[in-house]
Design a protein around this motif. Structure first.
Motif, short mmCIF file in Angstrom:
data_model
loop_
_atom_site.label_atom_id
_atom_site.label_comp_id
_atom_site.label_asym_id
_atom_site.label_seq_id
_atom_site.Cartn_x
_atom_site.Cartn_y
_atom_site.Cartn_z
N GLN A 183 0.75 -1.25 0.00
CA GLN A 183 -0.12 -0.01 0.02
C GLN A 183 0.83 1.36 0.10
OE1 GLN A 183 -3.42 -0.13 -0.49
NE2 GLN A 183 -2.96 -2.39 -0.48
N GLY A 184 2.00 1.33 -0.07
CA GLY A 184 3.10 2.30 0.08
C GLY A 184 3.13 2.89 1.34
N ILE A 185 3.74 4.06 1.36
CA ILE A 185 4.21 4.61 2.64
C ILE A 185 3.11 5.76 2.90
CG2 ILE A 185 5.73 6.00 3.92
CD1 ILE A 185 7.93 4.06 2.54
N VAL A 186 2.38 5.95 3.82
CA VAL A 186 1.49 6.99 4.00
C VAL A 186 2.30 8.29 4.60
CG1 VAL A 186 -0.41 7.95 5.23
CG2 VAL A 186 -0.44 5.47 4.60
N ILE A 187 2.41 9.36 3.98
CA ILE A 187 2.99 10.52 4.07
C ILE A 187 2.08 11.65 5.15
CG2 ILE A 187 4.03 12.74 3.18
CD1 ILE A 187 4.36 10.84 0.82
N LYS A 201 2.33 9.16 -5.40
CA LYS A 201 1.00 9.25 -5.98
C LYS A 201 0.16 10.07 -5.20
CE LYS A 201 1.80 5.28 -8.92
NZ LYS A 201 1.09 4.97 -10.21
N ALA A 202 -0.90 10.36 -5.53
CA ALA A 202 -2.17 11.14 -4.84
C ALA A 202 -3.38 10.87 -5.61
CB ALA A 202 -2.03 12.69 -4.89
N ILE A 255 -1.04 11.53 -10.65
CA ILE A 255 -2.48 11.34 -9.96
C ILE A 255 -3.26 10.84 -11.26
CG2 ILE A 255 -2.62 13.40 -8.65
CD1 ILE A 255 -4.17 14.76 -11.01
N PRO A 256 -4.30 10.12 -10.82
CA PRO A 256 -4.69 9.07 -11.99
C PRO A 256 -5.58 10.07 -13.19
CG PRO A 256 -5.81 8.62 -9.98
CD PRO A 256 -4.54 9.64 -9.67
N PRO A 274 -1.46 11.51 -0.14
CA PRO A 274 -0.43 11.27 -1.06
C PRO A 274 0.21 9.78 -0.31
CG PRO A 274 -0.18 12.88 0.33
CD PRO A 274 -1.58 12.63 0.56
N ILE A 275 0.76 8.99 -1.31
CA ILE A 275 1.57 7.77 -0.90
C ILE A 275 2.85 7.96 -1.61
CG2 ILE A 275 1.53 5.45 -0.92
CD1 ILE A 275 -0.68 6.11 0.85
N ALA A 276 4.13 7.46 -0.71
CA ALA A 276 5.21 7.18 -1.44
C ALA A 276 5.52 5.87 -1.45
CB ALA A 276 6.29 7.97 -0.47
N ASN A 277 6.28 5.34 -2.64
CA ASN A 277 6.66 3.97 -2.61
C ASN A 277 7.82 4.09 -3.89
OD1 ASN A 277 6.33 1.20 -2.70
ND2 ASN A 277 4.28 1.23 -3.22
#
Length: 126
Positions: A5-9, A100-101, A60-61, A80-83
């Motif tokens: 799920q990535g890293i929540v920021i 990504k956001a 963003i999508p 936002p999510i970092a990966n």
């Protein structure tokens, strides 16, 4: 280690004030034969980050309409999510970070995409 799920920021501590710069690139889907289609998968924008002291790129999508804000307009990023993406090399691996956001909106204004979320029913609507 894989973070599915990535890293929540914590966006305020991580990025501080964000200012819009420009659309950096569009990523297109591939056709079944491997050629690039005309359908956009996501858009990546350049944003100036006060806390990072440099430009960051946020994707963003493509389901979100093209964002065309004034240069240096203060913006906010939604969820936002970092990966990372790692590529094996002779000496180990090269790792690239990406952000990504769900959306990029003007600071202090609600996201138009969030207005489409289902509303909770009140007791009298049930």
């Amino acid at each position: 280690m894989r973070l599915a799920q990535g890293i929540v920021i914590d966006k305020d501590k991580t990025f501080g004030q964000l200012k819009f710069s420009a659309l950096r690139r569009e990523v297109f889907l591939q056709n079944e034969d491997g050629t690039v289609s005309t359908e956009v998968k996501e858009r990546t924008y350049d944003l100036k980050s006060r806390e990072q002291g440099r430009m960051i790129q946020v994707s963003i999508p493509a389901t979100i309409p093209l964002r065309e804000f004034d240069y240096n307009a203060e913006v906010d990023i939604i969820n936002p999510i970092a990966n990372t993406v790692a590529n094996a090399t002779f000496r180990g691996a090269d790792v690239d970070w990406y952000i990504k956001a769900d959306d990029i909106v003007l600071k202090g204004k609600p996201s138009p995409t969030m207005n489409n979320a289902p509303k909770a029913l009140s007791d009298k609507d049930k």
